[in-house]
Structures are given as C-alpha cells and as structure tokens.
Design a protein around this motif. Structure first.
Motif, mmCIF file in Angstrom:
data_model
loop_
_atom_site.group_PDB
_atom_site.id
_atom_site.type_symbol
_atom_site.label_atom_id
_atom_site.label_comp_id
_atom_site.label_asym_id
_atom_site.label_seq_id
_atom_site.Cartn_x
_atom_site.Cartn_y
_atom_site.Cartn_z
ATOM 1 N N ASP A 1 0.838 -1.214 0.000
ATOM 2 C CA ASP A 1 0.000 0.000 0.000
ATOM 3 C C ASP A 1 0.869 1.260 0.000
ATOM 4 N N TYR A 2 1.957 1.232 0.768
ATOM 5 C CA TYR A 2 2.845 2.387 0.802
ATOM 6 C C TYR A 2 3.541 2.589 -0.539
ATOM 7 N N ILE A 3 3.858 1.504 -1.218
ATOM 8 C CA ILE A 3 4.497 1.640 -2.530
ATOM 9 C C ILE A 3 3.582 2.392 -3.490
ATOM 10 N N ASP A 4 2.284 2.145 -3.412
ATOM 11 C CA ASP A 4 1.333 2.941 -4.200
ATOM 12 C C ASP A 4 1.475 4.422 -3.869
ATOM 13 N N SER A 5 1.543 4.730 -2.582
ATOM 14 C CA SER A 5 1.656 6.129 -2.148
ATOM 15 C C SER A 5 2.968 6.746 -2.621
ATOM 16 N N TYR A 6 4.067 5.995 -2.490
ATOM 17 C CA TYR A 6 5.365 6.513 -2.906
ATOM 18 C C TYR A 6 5.405 6.758 -4.417
ATOM 19 N N GLN A 7 4.770 5.861 -5.167
ATOM 20 C CA GLN A 7 4.761 6.029 -6.617
ATOM 21 C C GLN A 7 4.042 7.320 -7.009
ATOM 22 N N ASN A 8 2.913 7.581 -6.377
ATOM 23 C CA ASN A 8 2.170 8.796 -6.674
ATOM 24 C C ASN A 8 2.928 10.046 -6.213
ATOM 25 N N ASP A 9 3.568 9.939 -5.049
ATOM 26 C CA ASP A 9 4.358 11.054 -4.531
ATOM 27 C C ASP A 9 5.514 11.364 -5.479
ATOM 28 N N ALA A 10 6.168 10.315 -5.975
ATOM 29 C CA ALA A 10 7.269 10.506 -6.914
ATOM 30 C C ALA A 10 6.772 11.164 -8.199
ATOM 31 N N ARG A 11 5.623 10.722 -8.676
ATOM 32 C CA ARG A 11 5.132 11.239 -9.957
ATOM 33 C C ARG A 11 4.794 12.730 -9.875
ATOM 34 N N ILE A 12 4.111 13.144 -8.808
ATOM 35 C CA ILE A 12 3.730 14.555 -8.705
ATOM 36 C C ILE A 12 4.950 15.457 -8.553
ATOM 37 N N ASN A 13 6.074 14.875 -8.036
ATOM 38 C CA ASN A 13 7.308 15.638 -7.861
ATOM 39 C C ASN A 13 8.299 15.436 -9.004
ATOM 40 N N GLY A 14 7.893 14.707 -10.038
ATOM 41 C CA GLY A 14 8.762 14.516 -11.189
ATOM 42 C C GLY A 14 9.962 13.639 -10.926
ATOM 43 N N LEU A 15 9.831 12.687 -9.980
ATOM 44 C CA LEU A 15 10.941 11.794 -9.638
ATOM 45 C C LEU A 15 10.789 10.455 -10.350
ATOM 46 N N ASN A 16 11.921 9.791 -10.570
ATOM 47 C CA ASN A 16 11.894 8.438 -11.128
ATOM 48 C C ASN A 16 11.416 7.450 -10.067
ATOM 49 N N PHE A 17 10.726 6.411 -10.490
ATOM 50 C CA PHE A 17 10.234 5.418 -9.530
ATOM 51 C C PHE A 17 10.208 4.060 -10.211
ATOM 52 N N ASP A 18 10.970 3.113 -9.646
ATOM 53 C CA ASP A 18 11.054 1.754 -10.188
ATOM 54 C C ASP A 18 10.160 0.843 -9.352
ATOM 55 N N ARG A 19 8.941 0.652 -9.807
ATOM 56 C CA ARG A 19 7.955 -0.127 -9.043
ATOM 57 C C ARG A 19 8.436 -1.571 -8.823
ATOM 58 N N HIS A 20 9.029 -2.166 -9.841
ATOM 59 C CA HIS A 20 9.478 -3.553 -9.713
ATOM 60 C C HIS A 20 10.512 -3.697 -8.600
ATOM 61 N N THR A 21 11.516 -2.813 -8.580
ATOM 62 C CA THR A 21 12.558 -2.885 -7.558
ATOM 63 C C THR A 21 11.989 -2.637 -6.166
ATOM 64 N N GLU A 22 11.044 -1.697 -6.048
ATOM 65 C CA GLU A 22 10.421 -1.415 -4.757
ATOM 66 C C GLU A 22 9.706 -2.659 -4.224
ATOM 67 N N GLU A 23 8.941 -3.334 -5.077
ATOM 68 C CA GLU A 23 8.209 -4.524 -4.617
ATOM 69 C C GLU A 23 9.168 -5.680 -4.334
ATOM 70 N N GLU A 24 10.217 -5.807 -5.142
ATOM 71 C CA GLU A 24 11.223 -6.837 -4.897
ATOM 72 C C GLU A 24 11.893 -6.615 -3.543
ATOM 73 N N THR A 25 12.155 -5.359 -3.199
ATOM 74 C CA THR A 25 12.757 -5.022 -1.913
ATOM 75 C C THR A 25 11.818 -5.370 -0.767
ATOM 76 N N ALA A 26 10.531 -5.059 -0.934
ATOM 77 C CA ALA A 26 9.552 -5.387 0.110
ATOM 78 C C ALA A 26 9.453 -6.893 0.310
ATOM 79 N N GLU A 27 9.560 -7.663 -0.767
ATOM 80 C CA GLU A 27 9.522 -9.127 -0.655
ATOM 81 C C GLU A 27 10.715 -9.639 0.150
ATOM 82 N N LEU A 28 11.883 -9.062 -0.118
ATOM 83 C CA LEU A 28 13.078 -9.454 0.642
ATOM 84 C C LEU A 28 12.905 -9.125 2.116
ATOM 85 N N PHE A 29 12.437 -7.924 2.408
ATOM 86 C CA PHE A 29 12.257 -7.526 3.800
ATOM 87 C C PHE A 29 11.222 -8.413 4.496
ATOM 88 N N ALA A 30 10.185 -8.821 3.787
ATOM 89 C CA ALA A 30 9.165 -9.704 4.376
ATOM 90 C C ALA A 30 9.790 -11.041 4.779
#
Length: 408
Positions: free
Chosen positions: A328-357
């Motif tokens: 759920d937070y990754i959704d929020s971060y993606q939107n936050d990045a987009r409105i601020n014109g930042l790059n966002f790699d959704r695949h890497t973010e979810e892969e990182t969350a899987e590792l942390f889990a």
C-alpha cells in the motif's frame, strides 16, 4: 507552505526557512560557555579517501562554537593512523583521533572482554561506545552531536540545527534526533525506512496491539538517521547495540530512560545524501538485507521485554500484515514521486519489500532460537562499577597514542 505539523509523542522542530545560519551560530557561541559542545565522528579509514569527508572537514573548520571533536577511527594500521592524525590536524577545535585498532585501545578492549564487558563485534556501535567513553573521561563538554562521515551533501548548518535543541539551556531536551527528506539523483532514497521500518511498526501495532513504545517509534520521521545529539549526562546509562540495530536501539534506550517531553526531532537538511549500501538480495548477512534483520530483531527483543509473547504464528502474521502495508505504501510513494517529477522503479520497490518480508521471518527464527541473546554493549555505569579507573585508562591511552605518533 511551511511544514509545522506535530505528529505523535515527540516534539518536531521544523526548518521553516526563516532564520539565517549566522544568527543561529551566534546564539550557539553564546551557549558555548554555559553548555560546551562536542562532536563525535565515527569513521572507517576508507572514508579519508573519499570526497565526502574532505567536505565535512572543510565545513567543520568554519564552525565557531565547537569545543571538542572526537574521531573514532576503525580499520587502520599504524601508517594509516598517522595519516589520519595529519588529515584531521587542520581542525581548529581541540580534537583527538581514537585509534581503535591500536595496541593501547585493543589492550583496554581485551581487559573488558575478560570481564564480558566489551563490545561483542566490530562496527559503528563499538566505535561510538568508545568515543562516548572518551568524552566522559575528558568531561569537557555538556552537549554532544554525532553524525556519519559519508554525507556527500554536508553543510555546517546541519550541525548547528542538530546541536541547538540540546545546547540551548532554555530547552529541556536531553536527546534530539535529526531528520530530512531522502531524495537524490531524481529518486527517493531511504529504502529501509520507507519500505521496512515504517510498515513493520504499523504491522506490529495491528498484530501485537498499539503500545506507548510503538507509538513513540512511529512519531519519528526518520528513525534510522545516523545524526543525533544528546546531553552528556545521557551517556552513563545508555546501552548501545553493537549491530545494525544501533539507531533503533538508541531510540529504545531513550524511551526507557526518559519521558517523551525530553526527546525531540529536528529538520537538519533540505538535501541529504550519503554512501549507499547494497541491498544484498542473496545474502542477509550483508548490506540492507542484514540491516533489516538486525532492526527486526531489535524490535522483537524490545517487545518481548515489554511482555509481548512472540511465537512462530505471531511472526507469520507480522510478515503477512507487513507485506500488505508495504505494498500500500508503494502505491503512495509512486504517486508522490510522480507529482514531484521523480523516477520510480515499481518492480525494484516490490522486490525489496519481498526481501524484507522474508527477513522478518529470519529475524523471528533467530529471536526464538536465542531469546536470551544480549546484543547491547554494557552501559558505562556498569563498566565503571567493575573497573573504577577505566575512563582514566581510556583517556591516557588516547593521549599516549597522540603524543607518540602525532606530528603536532
């Protein structure tokens, strides 16, 4: 619009952009005689080869209110120690370099090991612990700041804002945690906080029930910041973790020892970037993977000491809840990045969350297998009780190293 929001138990001191640095430094100069200030810099010798530390020293040379600078030097032989003495010699403040690998300090470490009072592993926690002991031995400052030596965006305003809350005699804070936005190279940083610590704390509140401790941790905007300041009196009874759980462990100790109105957090930098750790997907003994395991273990140990019963079923529930919240937070971060014109790699973010889990389960298994593990270095109060002259020994060792090998 200036951000003046207060969240949680901890007072937040914002940077509203209205005060010139010169005015703040002038005020700190006035506090210098009332509450002398020092700085601890834990450093690997390898940092002396990088441009970040050179910039930090350039900035510190312009700081007019510091009484003392103590550098903890790790992984250095004699030639490198001598090189470090020369490297830091241009600091105008009184300063000393602790040669942690030198024979004199290693002899003190061996003496403590015989009594099971020494740090159990090398690393930042051990480095900081010895630096704090030396600061106590010197007894020349009443407020201490600490920050890392790999900050590539360093400006001396960071130190002024970090020290001000504990240096101002009209404030009652005993401890101050720095925070900042982690944005660099047109992308969000702070992966361990964004994708692990915050969702894990909120998962723990759901599974284990909300508690004063979890609400306290959730009040910090950047709980893993390596920058904090404190009154010197805090050190005596502070137990410092020797692993990657250092920052969470120190916050836990402050929660144990002080009321929340003695703790604050302060915005110390508009832009902040430092040396990045590898994620280390295939090896949870290294990089951010190990960091997440150690942080989870630190949280589980603290909850257990507060009476929380933890079982394999509990850890499975924590893992599942964490993962859903992280997505759920990754959704929020993606939107936050987009409105601020930042790059966002959704695949890497979810892969990182899987590792942390998966690392939550690893940390849970470790905790259940070693429930009586003692990762904290003993407090200096306990060490002094066992060896009354230990601080004198430490101070003499540092001074003898300086006199024998220093060129100034």
């Amino acid at each position: 619009m200036g951000d003046f929001h207060q969240n949680g138990f901890i007072t937040t001191l914002h940077n509203l952009g209205q005060r010139p640095l010169d005015a703040m430094e002038e005020e700190l100069i006035g506090y210098k005689t009332i509450r002398p200030m020092g700085l601890v810099l834990p450093s690997l010798y390898s940092e002396l080869q990088r441009p970040a530390l050179a910039t930090i020293i350039d900035e510190l040379c312009q700081v007019p209110y510091l009484n003392e600078v103590v550098v903890g030097l790790d992984r250095a032989d004699l030639t490198q120690y001598r090189s470090a003495l020369d490297y830091f010699s241009r600091l105008p403040q009184h300063h000393r370099v602790l040669w942690n690998d030198g024979p004199r300090l290693m002899a003190i470490d061996a003496q403590l090991k015989e009594m099971e009072l020494a740090p159990t592993e090398m690393g930042k926690g051990r480095n900081v612990w010895y630096c704090f002991g030396y600061m106590m031995a010197k007894n020349s400052v009443e407020a201490i700041g600490l920050h890392d030596c790999d900050i590539v965006t360093y400006h001396r305003s960071l130190l002024a804002r970090l020290l001000y809350p504990v240096a101002n005699p009209n404030f009652s804070y005993a401890f101050c945690k720095g925070y900042y936005a982690r944005v660099a190279d047109d992308a969000m940083g702070g992966r361990v906080v964004r994708l692990f610590v915050t969702p894990l704390i909120r998962a723990l509140k759901k599974v284990c029930g909300s508690s004063q401790y979890l609400e306290y941790l959730d009040s910090f905007r950047y709980p893993l910041a390596g920058e904090f300041s404190m009154r010197t009196s805090v050190i005596n009874d502070l137990r410092i973790p020797s692993d990657w759980g250092l920052e969470i462990g120190v916050l836990s100790e402050m929660n144990r020892n002080f009321a929340t109105n003695r703790v604050c957090q302060v915005d110390i930098a508009e832009i902040y970037d430092h040396k990045h750790q590898d994620l280390s997907i295939d090896d949870n003994t290294k990089g951010l993977s190990r960091m997440s395991v150690d942080i989870a273990k630190a949280l589980f140990r603290k909850l257990a000491t507060d009476g929380q019963v933890l079982s394999p079923e509990t850890f499975r529930s924590i893992k599942a809840t964490y993962y859903r919240i992280a997505l759920d937070y990754i959704d929020s971060y993606q939107n936050d990045a987009r409105i601020n014109g930042l790059n966002f790699d959704r695949h890497t973010e979810e892969e990182t969350a899987e590792l942390f889990a998966s690392n939550i389960m690893e940390a849970g298994k470790h905790f259940l297998a070693r429930p009586m593990e003692k990762p904290f270095i003993p407090s200096w109060n306990r060490v002094i009780s066992a060896i009354p002259d230990i601080l004198k020994q430490l101070e003499e060792a540092v001074e003898l190293d300086y006199e024998e090998y220093g060129s100034h």
